[in-house]
Design a protein around this motif. Sequence first.
Motif, PDB file in Angstrom:
ATOM      1  N   TYR A 164      -0.646   9.387   2.619  1.00 39.53           N
ATOM      2  CA  TYR A 164       0.734   9.383   3.105  1.00 39.53           C
ATOM      3  C   TYR A 164       1.713   9.522   1.944  1.00 39.53           C
ATOM      4  CZ  TYR A 164       5.089   7.785   5.229  1.00 39.53           C
ATOM      5  OH  TYR A 164       6.403   7.689   5.651  1.00 39.53           O
ATOM      6  N   ARG A 165       1.474   8.750   0.874  1.00 39.34           N
ATOM      7  CA  ARG A 165       2.408   8.738  -0.260  1.00 39.34           C
ATOM      8  C   ARG A 165       2.436  10.074  -0.990  1.00 39.34           C
ATOM      9  NH1 ARG A 165      -0.412   3.961  -1.445  1.00 39.34           N
ATOM     10  NH2 ARG A 165      -1.224   4.905  -3.367  1.00 39.34           N
ATOM     11  N   GLU A 166       1.282  10.707  -1.156  1.00 39.28           N
ATOM     12  CA  GLU A 166       1.206  11.887  -2.013  1.00 39.28           C
ATOM     13  C   GLU A 166       1.254  13.213  -1.250  1.00 39.28           C
ATOM     14  OE1 GLU A 166      -1.977  11.738  -4.794  1.00 39.28           O
ATOM     15  OE2 GLU A 166      -1.363   9.801  -5.636  1.00 39.28           O
ATOM     16  N   GLN A 175       4.369  12.275   3.215  1.00 41.49           N
ATOM     17  CA  GLN A 175       5.766  11.925   3.008  1.00 41.49           C
ATOM     18  C   GLN A 175       6.549  13.072   2.381  1.00 41.49           C
ATOM     19  OE1 GLN A 175       6.389   8.475   0.458  1.00 41.49           O
ATOM     20  NE2 GLN A 175       7.906   7.682   1.908  1.00 41.49           N
ATOM     21  N   GLU A 192       2.776   3.296   3.816  1.00 42.30           N
ATOM     22  CA  GLU A 192       2.881   3.396   2.360  1.00 42.30           C
ATOM     23  C   GLU A 192       1.618   2.907   1.656  1.00 42.30           C
ATOM     24  OE1 GLU A 192       4.360  -0.624   3.630  1.00 42.30           O
ATOM     25  OE2 GLU A 192       4.682   1.448   4.294  1.00 42.30           O
TER      26      GLU A 192
END
Length: 375
Positions: free
Chosen positions: A113-115, A118, A108
Motif C-alpha cells: 500500500y505504502r509503496e 497510495q 499503512e
Amino acid sequence: MASFREIERRTLAAIAEMGRAGLPLDEFFLRVHALLRPVLGYDAGCWHDADPVTGFLTSTFSQDLPPVGFEHAVHLEAWSDDPTRFASIREAGRLADSVHRATGGHPERSIRYRELLQDLGFTDELRLNLDAQGGRWGAAALMRGGGARPFGAREIRFAERVARTVAVVLRDAATAAPGPEGPPSVPAVLLIGPGGKLVSADPGAQELLAALDEEMTRPAGVPTAVVMVAQWARADAGGGGTAPGACARLRGPKGEWLSLHASLLDGRADGHVAVVAQPASPTDVMPLALLAHRLSDREQEVALQAVRGCSTREIALNLFLTPATVQDHLKSVFTKTGVRSRRELVALLTAPHAASLRRPPEGATLAGRASAGSP
C-alpha cells in the motif's frame, strides 16, 4: 430491483458461460473484468494466469491499470512478508482478501500500500487467488480509488466465489490440447540486467518474446513469466526466504507447455540473470497431469509413489496408510485417469502432452474395476 444475492448468482452464471464459449484467455479476462466492475465497484485492475504448481504469474491482462510499478510489485511478492501478497493470502487459507481487511483497517501497515497503491491514488485493493482442485491457476487484483470506501465483507465473500468460478475456467483452458502448429524455436536464452531490463536474447528468445508480447505490462521489455522467474532467482540468491524456486511452467503461443529456468550468472542478487526457455520435460508436466485429471491431494501422493515404482506395501509405509486404503486410492486414480494398470498410469503421466489429456467421461467405470495391484 434484484437483490445482491441474485446479482451474484447471475454474474457467476455469466462467467461460467463465458468459460464454455472457448474465448481466448485475454478476451475472457477482459469480459470478466467488465462484468464485475459494476458489481464490485472498482476503478482498475489486472488479471493473470499462472503456473498451477508454483503459482508463478505467467501473463498479465489489463486495460485500465498503468504498467508503472509492475516490476516493483513482483519484487514485493518475492521479497516481502506483506499480508497482501498472493502467497500470504493463500497461506491464511483465503481465496480473496483486501488490504484493509488484511491490515485490520490500517493499510499503512502494508508495504504494498505504502509503496504502490497510495502513489497511484488507490484507497483499497481486493486480491484474488484463482485456485481450484489443488492448482493455482491465476490471480487478480482489483483497486478502488478516489477516496472510495474499502471493500466490505460481503464483497470479499463474493470475490471468493468469483475466484473459484474463474479458476475452473482457467484449469480447463490450461489442460486443453495444444494447437496443431509446432512450438516456437526453443530452447531460447534471455539475459536480464540488474534493473530488470532485457539485455540480450538469442533468435529463439526473440521469437518467443514476440509471441508472448504484453505491450501494456512490459515496461522492462520482458513478459510477466520472465519478470517473475528472474525476480525469484534474485530472491533465492539474496535469502529473501519467500521464493519457491526460480522456474515456472507456462503454455506457449501454440498451446504447448514450456518451462522457464532462471539463474544468476555472477551469484549476486543485483547481478545479471539468465533465463532459459525449453519444452517442458515429463517431470515438469507430470504435476500438471495430476491436476488435469482432478485427483485429490492424497490421490496425487499415491499416484506419484506408484509412478516411482513403489509397491502397495511401500506406499502404505511411506504415506502412513493401510494397504487397503492405498488400494482404494489407486482404484480412484485409475477411474479418474481412465487407465487399468500401474504401467498404463506411468505411460499416461509421462506422455509428452500428459497435461492436455482429458479425463474419461463422467460415469466411466471400466478402469475402476481393474485391480489396483496390477503391475
